[in-house]
Design a protein around this motif. Structure first.
Motif, short mmCIF file in Angstrom:
data_model
loop_
_atom_site.label_atom_id
_atom_site.label_comp_id
_atom_site.label_asym_id
_atom_site.label_seq_id
_atom_site.Cartn_x
_atom_site.Cartn_y
_atom_site.Cartn_z
N LEU A 826 0.84 -1.20 0.00
CA LEU A 826 0.00 0.00 0.00
C LEU A 826 0.87 1.25 0.00
O LEU A 826 0.58 2.23 -0.69
CB LEU A 826 -0.91 0.00 1.23
N VAL A 831 -0.83 4.62 -1.79
CA VAL A 831 -2.21 4.70 -1.31
C VAL A 831 -2.22 5.55 -0.04
O VAL A 831 -1.41 5.33 0.88
CB VAL A 831 -2.78 3.29 -1.00
N ASP A 905 -7.27 8.46 -6.11
CA ASP A 905 -7.35 7.43 -5.07
C ASP A 905 -7.66 6.06 -5.67
O ASP A 905 -7.20 5.03 -5.18
CB ASP A 905 -8.42 7.78 -4.05
N LEU A 909 -5.49 2.08 -5.45
CA LEU A 909 -6.23 0.99 -4.81
C LEU A 909 -6.54 -0.13 -5.80
O LEU A 909 -6.44 -1.31 -5.48
CB LEU A 909 -7.54 1.53 -4.21
#
Length: 973
Positions: A826, A831, A905, A909
């Motif tokens: 991540l 992220v 975003d 993801l």
């Protein structure tokens, strides 16, 4: 049935009824005993003085021997009659010697009446046969000494015998008159018995017996009259006609000399109607026609001369006119001929000759019979066994020729029409060509399967006995294995088709002319080499494009063994290009004079992934032969009797054929659903709504019995013939995917055609499309998802080959990313931390790696993995949307409020979810969805999500590519 069956009827026997003691019949019994004793003595004298001498006088000539056999048969009948008479006499004498009272059951001629009738009938029928062939005239000519001695004995039997009476007439009289008179004695005695009986069942039985013996007497009279009438005819005709026409069982029913009539102008001098044939005599020749294959047509369409009345007589090979000047004579001849035909077909003569009232039913127009064709024509010398209608083979039947050829199937108006199987022997070989085909007016037309004796099989369409339209020709022998799938014209490969040479390991996709590769063509080899070239009569001409397995591309001229010659340009996979003149001298290898460009520019993907055949083979011109058949079927009104001719059929095939490639689009399997044309059209009308339409089409397309299902089967085989196996080459991808989309459009068009036909038959007008969808949109949204599973294996293989290099980079990138724990990944993907689902993680003490790895966004990951479980692009897009919703749902839970992901975003993801889903061949999946998704999705949410997925895929590739480049740099350092 034999003529013996044309006898008076039978009556019921008294059987084992108890003897009523009040029915004494002593006087009739005594009279019968005396009559039988006298008759038996008479028979004994005839046997001793006439039969035995004649039996000792067997002639030496062939004709005499044949007549003598008939006399011996007559003697057997005589002996059987005599034995029965003796048995009756013994029974009566035994009864008379006892004190028991007589009753009806004691009369053998009553309770065994069936036996008496049968033996008398057999005797007189045989006697008449002997008369017809002039048996008594031949007998009197015997030179036997025994017979000469007994000639004078005949005087003992005839009270009116004079010196002028001929011996043959005397013989004729002796051998029938006493027996005929005895039948009359039976009738008189039974009449006396009836008079002494009281009313009741016994009297009824005797009454019935009297009627039957009276019928027997009339029957004998008719048989003898017919025999004498026929005998007189043979005497009036010459020996030539008699020798050929005279048969013991044949009887003359009518003669044009007695009832004038003539057959066609200058056709016949005499017309003879027998019980089995119709004979036309002209001069010294004659024609005979079997009555079982004679039809009488009273509707005479010919214009007759004034004062003439006639009717047509139809036979298998000839039709002629019978005419007369008297309308009543015409009616009598027509009626008699019809009744003679009816009796011949029934195998049983009328009694009396023309029936009780002179009336009878018309003979049937449809019959079953065997006939050998004798006149010139396609059936000459062939034997036909089967159904007939008005003189023509019509219905089911079998034709057999002397050379071994035969045809089994349907006939109409004298020609092969409908489904039939024809075996044709091959010259100088002990093998046959087997044609299982539909026929139209005597010629192959429609779908057929031909198994040739040289192990070659053709499955496709015919017209006028030659291959015409779409078809598959395959050689099943091991010597030279090949397969052609494509268009035929006048028995030759013409138009678009695919040829696979299994021995050479290559496939040709392109156009043909007169059995030769001609025009634009693509050749795909087993080694992966692919080239596009112009052909002329199987020879390559001009320049072409050669695509090598290592991604090198050559543009220019080259030989059949793929050697570069002349001017050309070679582009290598590393970006180098070599342009100049190529030569290949023996022993010196390939030589080039030109310019080598080593600028190391990346080779343009448009070249390494060049798509062939797009301009050369417009999709609407491929497989036109398949579409033409279905279009013709719709234009014919979808008649059920023509469906198999257009759509294919199911028959038992040989083991070799079953082991070969698919049984075209006619294999029915064991389906429970039976489709009839009227049912299909009715269901089309009832299922016009979107939901019911999709359900109906799904069922129809899965059934190889439904026209649309058969169409899909044919297209599937054509697609597999092109793109499976050797044809799985990435340079054919665009050809394949546009072909599948066109299939959907054509199937939708044919559905619309069927629907319009169904509505027309109901007198309704087609409803207008209210949702504004065009035909193409309906095809993509309704039909394409239903048919895609049939083409998916071959199609997706092409997509995988097309993206092989990118997918390899992508997979290596996935492997690299899988080494990261969730938090590190991540973080690596940038992220934002407030979106991390930390509550889902349990960290170790060193906090470097999660114990429960890959737990983040698990629901979204599992959802995306379902992408490979469906073939429908629409369902794949739905899965992608659900993945997006699962990501957004997880984020909303983390931030504890509804959260709409912005692109900044979403991409990190989604990258995380893609890396954890580890979907193989993701590039192929994305490309397939992009090509085959509905046009209405472009610019919408689905398009946006697909673009996002595409970005993730490309980003993962670039990550791996940069890593490779860095490794190279470090290695150089």
């Amino acid at each position: 049935m034999s003529k013996e069956e044309a006898a008076p009827g039978q009556w019921r026997r008294v059987g084992s009824q108890e003897k009523p003691k009040d029915m004494c019949t002593a006087e009739p019994t005594a009279s019968l005993l005396q009559v039988e004793e006298t008759f038996s003595a008479c028979l004994a004298r005839i046997d001793a003085l006439v039969l035995k001498p004649l039996l000792q006088a067997e002639p030496n000539d062939q004709k005499g021997k044949e007549i003598f056999k008939l006399f011996a048969f007559l003697n057997d009948r005589f002996q059987a009659l005599w034995n029965l008479t003796e048995e009756n006499y013994r029974i009566l004498k035994q009864k008379c010697s006892t004190s028991e009272a007589f009753c009806v059951q004691d009369f053998y001629i009553v309770w065994k009446g069936d036996l008496f009738l049968s033996l008398y009938i057999q005797y007189f029928v045989t006697f008449a046969n002997y008369v017809v062939v002039h048996g008594f005239e031949h007998a009197t000519k015997s030179k036997s000494e025994a017979w000469k001695h007994h000639k004078t004995v005949l005087k003992q039997f005839l009270t009116d015998f004079t010196s002028e009476t001929s011996i043959s007439l005397a013989l004729y009289t002796v051998l029938h008159k006493p027996i005929r008179d005895h039948i009359e004695q039976y009738i008189l005695l039974l009449t006396k018995l009836k008079e002494v009986l009281k009313e009741g069942s016994e009297k009824d039985v005797v009454t019935t017996a009297i009627k039957e013996y009276a019928k027997l007497e009339s029957f004998v009279s008719q048989v003898l009259d017919e025999a004498c009438f026929t005998e007189s005819l043979w005497k009036s005709l010459g020996y030539k006609f008699t020798d050929m026409l005279c048969v013991p069982e044949r009887r003359l029913l009518e003669d044009s000399k007695n009832l004038p009539i003539s057959a066609s102008t200058n056709r016949s001098d005499r017309v003879l109607l027998f019980d089995d044939v119709l004979v036309l005599i002209q001069g010294n020749s004659f024609q005979s026609f079997d009555l079982k294959l004679v039809w009488v047509d009273e509707n005479c369409k010919e214009k007759l001369a004034p004062g003439l009345y006639g009717f047509h007589v139809i036979t298998p090979e000839e039709t002629f006119l019978l005419s007369t000047k008297d309308p009543q004579m015409k009616a009598v001849w027509q009626w008699k001929l019809n009744q003679a035909v009816r009796q011949a077909l029934n195998g049983k003569r009328d009694f009396p000759l023309w029936g009780k009232t002179g009336e009878g039913t018309e003979p049937p127009s449809c019959r079953f019979f065997t006939y050998v064709f004798r006149l010139e024509g396609k059936f000459k010398s062939a034997t036909y066994e089967g159904e007939w209608h008005w003189g023509k083979p019509h219905g089911k039947g079998t034709l057999k020729w002397r050379n071994g050829r035969n045809h089994v199937g349907d006939f109409k108006d004298g020609l092969e029409h409908g489904f039939g199987i024809c075996l044709v022997p091959r010259r100088s070989e002990d093998r046959y060509d087997c044609y299982k085909c539909h026929w139209y007016e005597g010629k192959m037309r429609g779908y057929g399967i031909c198994e040739y004796g040289n192990d070659i099989v053709y499955k496709g369409y015919f017209r006028d006995n030659v291959r015409q339209g779409f078809g598959i020709l395959e050689n099943l022998s091991a010597d030279h294995s090949f397969k052609y799938t494509g268009q035929w014209e006048n028995d030759k490969k013409n138009g678009y088709g695919v040829w696979e040479d299994k021995d050479r390991g290559e496939r040709y996709i392109g156009t043909w002319l007169d059995d030769h590769k001609h025009g634009q063509g693509i050749v795909v080899t087993q080694s992966g080499v692919c080239y596009q070239r112009t052909f002329h009569a199987d020879k390559m001409v001009g320049s072409g494009i050669l695509l090598l397995e290592d991604d090198s591309v050559y543009e220019g001229n080259f030989t059949e063994d793929l050697t570069f010659v002349g001017k050309g340009k070679l582009s290598f996979a590393n970006g180098f290009t070599l342009e100049g003149t190529f030569t290949n001298k023996s022993g010196q290898g390939l030589q080039t004079y030109g310019i080598l460009n080593t600028s190391n520019e990346q080779l343009d993907d448009r070249i390494t992934k060049a798509q062939l055949g797009l301009e050369e083979f417009p999709v609407e011109k491929r497989w036109k032969g398949i579409y033409d058949q279905f279009l013709e079927f719709i234009h014919s009104g979808c008649k059920e009797e023509t469906e198999e001719s257009f759509m294919g059929f199911h028959i038992q095939t040989s083991k070799e054929l079953r082991k070969s490639q698919e049984y075209f689009f006619c294999q029915r399997g064991t389906e429970d659903v039976s489709w009839k044309t009227e049912d299909i059209l009715e269901e089309l009308v009832q299922n016009q709504g979107l939901e019911s339409l999709q359900s109906y089409l799904e069922k129809a397309l899965k059934s190889s019995l439904h026209p649309l299902g058969k169409l899909l089967k044919a297209l599937t085989i054509a697609f597999q013939a092109t793109y499976s196996g050797i044809g799985a080459n990435r340079h054919l991808l665009t050809m394949a995917q546009e072909e599948v989309k066109y299939y959907a459009k054509k199937i939708w068009d044919f559905y619309q055609g069927l629907l319009h036909l169904a509505l027309e038959q109901k007198g309704q007008l087609p409803t207008k499309c209210v949702d504004g969808d065009t035909s193409d949109q309906k095809a993509r949204s309704v039909v394409l998802p239903l048919i895609l599973p049939c083409f998916y294996p071959e199609l997706f293989m092409l997509y995988m080959l097309y993206h092989e290099r990118e997918d390899d980079l992508y997979c290596q990138g996935i492997v690299d990313l899988s080494l990261f724990p969730d938090i590190k990944l991540l973080e690596f993907l940038d992220v934002q931390k407030h979106l991390w689902p930390l509550k889902d993680l349990t960290l170790t003490t060193n906090q470097r790696r999660s114990l429960i790895k890959d737990k983040c966004f698990l629901s979204a990951t599992e959802c995306l993995q379902k992408l490979i479980t469906t073939v429908d692009p629409r369902e794949k897009l739905v899965i992608l949307q659900k993945t997006y919703e699962e990501i957004e749902s997880t984020v909303s839970r983390v931030v504890e409020k509804d959260y709409k992901l912005p692109m900044d975003d979403l991409l990190p993801l989604l990258m995380y979810v893609v890396s954890r889903a580890k979907i193989q061949h993701l590039g192929a999946e994305i490309h397939l969805i992009r090509d085959l998704m509905e046009p209405t999705n472009q610019g919408g949410l689905y398009d946006f999500l697909l673009t996002a997925l595409e970005s993730c895929y490309e980003h993962i590739q670039r990550m791996r590519l940069h890593q490779r480049e860095n490794c190279h740099v470090n290695h150089r350092s």
